[in-house]
Design an enzyme around this catalytic site. Structure first.
Site, short mmCIF file in Angstrom:
data_model
loop_
_atom_site.label_atom_id
_atom_site.label_comp_id
_atom_site.label_asym_id
_atom_site.label_seq_id
_atom_site.Cartn_x
_atom_site.Cartn_y
_atom_site.Cartn_z
N ARG A 126 0.82 -1.22 0.00
CA ARG A 126 0.00 0.00 0.00
C ARG A 126 0.85 1.27 0.00
O ARG A 126 0.38 2.34 -0.40
CB ARG A 126 -0.99 0.00 1.17
CG ARG A 126 -2.15 -0.98 0.94
CD ARG A 126 -3.24 -0.79 1.98
NE ARG A 126 -2.71 -1.01 3.31
CZ ARG A 126 -2.89 -2.11 4.03
NH1 ARG A 126 -3.63 -3.09 3.57
NH2 ARG A 126 -2.36 -2.23 5.23
N GLU B 15 3.83 -9.87 16.06
CA GLU B 15 3.22 -10.33 17.31
C GLU B 15 3.75 -11.74 17.62
O GLU B 15 4.16 -12.03 18.73
CB GLU B 15 1.70 -10.33 17.16
CG GLU B 15 0.96 -10.14 18.47
CD GLU B 15 -0.55 -10.19 18.25
OE1 GLU B 15 -1.25 -10.41 19.24
OE2 GLU B 15 -0.99 -10.02 17.10
#
Lengths: 173, 173
Positions: B58, B95
């Site tokens: 993006r 994470e």
């Protein structure tokens, strides 16, 4: 300036025996990237385009720049699992197996005239699937443009009936 | 026009409990995409930028448009295995586990002043890795810009010492 001179041949990528056309050397040249966008814009500026669709991920690079120049919105077509809202998908054949691409359902409306852009035309399978997505949402494909066309792969035959343009052509590997 | 009004919240994407900030509704709005590029350009136009680096995928969308407006070249930082020529990589923590990004070795030269652009600042791990790539190639990070900043994740703390900007901030989920 000949844009073709700014494309780099990389041997054996992504696999042995393939000569990859690397556009990063064009993109990093301020003159070349600016000429490329200007030429692509000239091809499409009178086509009454209402949206530009770019195909993930290299199609995003000049696709969005073209949307801004045309004063219209930009729509990403993405690989599966990337678009968060309601979407539709189309599959297309690869050398071995299939792949698919997706578009948001609310990306295109009836009456939209769409420029579809990607960096490279090879066999045309991905772009044909992209046309199907736009048409399933009642959009009209106003033009299809590529930076590079590997003419020897005859991808245009897959895109019969559309207004197809490319800035740089290769007649052989 | 308030750009924030053009961002769509999508619940439970990419997984349950997450509210995803969807920029496609900004990108498809001709006024919003144009204002976003104009505002990002204004922030950086006096910074003597010589190259714009966009992060896959993006970050490619407005990154290339900014490069064109600044009259400089565009450099993609990509996920592993996508860039064809000689490259260097940086890993960063997720994470669970790690991921990495790559840049072509010849993308940046000594003396380059780089604008690094991505759509979203979350924890800042990817952008910090991108800064490392630029600096390993002897480039200077002139500015870092994002469309959206999830301020409550404090990603700025990861980018201490850099000139960091964002157009839209969220103080809470």
């Amino acid at each position: 300036m000949n844009l073709k001179d700014t494309i780099r041949d990389v041997k054996d990528f992504p696999k042995k025996g393939i000569i990859f056309k690397d556009i990063t050397t064009l993109l990093k040249d301020p003159k070349a990237i600016s000429i490329a966008v200007e030429e692509l814009y000239k091809l499409v500026k009178d086509k009454k385009i209402t949206k530009v669709v770019g195909i993930e991920s290299r199609g995003f690079i000049l696709g969005a720049a073209l949307a801004l120049k045309l004063g219209v919105g930009f729509i990403p077509i993405r690989k599966p699992g990337k678009l968060p809202a309601e979407r539709i998908a189309e599959s297309y054949s690869l050398e071995y197996g299939t792949d698919s691409i997706e578009i948001h359902k609310d990306a295109i409306e009836q009456g939209d005239v769409v420029l579809l852009h990607d960096d490279l035309l090879a066999t045309g399978g991905t772009m044909k699937a992209a046309c199907n997505l736009v048409e399933r949402l009642s959009g009209k494909v106003g033009q299809i443009s590529f930076l590079i066309e590997l003419s020897f792969l005859k991808g245009r035959e897959n895109l019969n009936g559309y207004d197809v343009h490319s800035l740089i052509q290769y007649d052989s590997e």
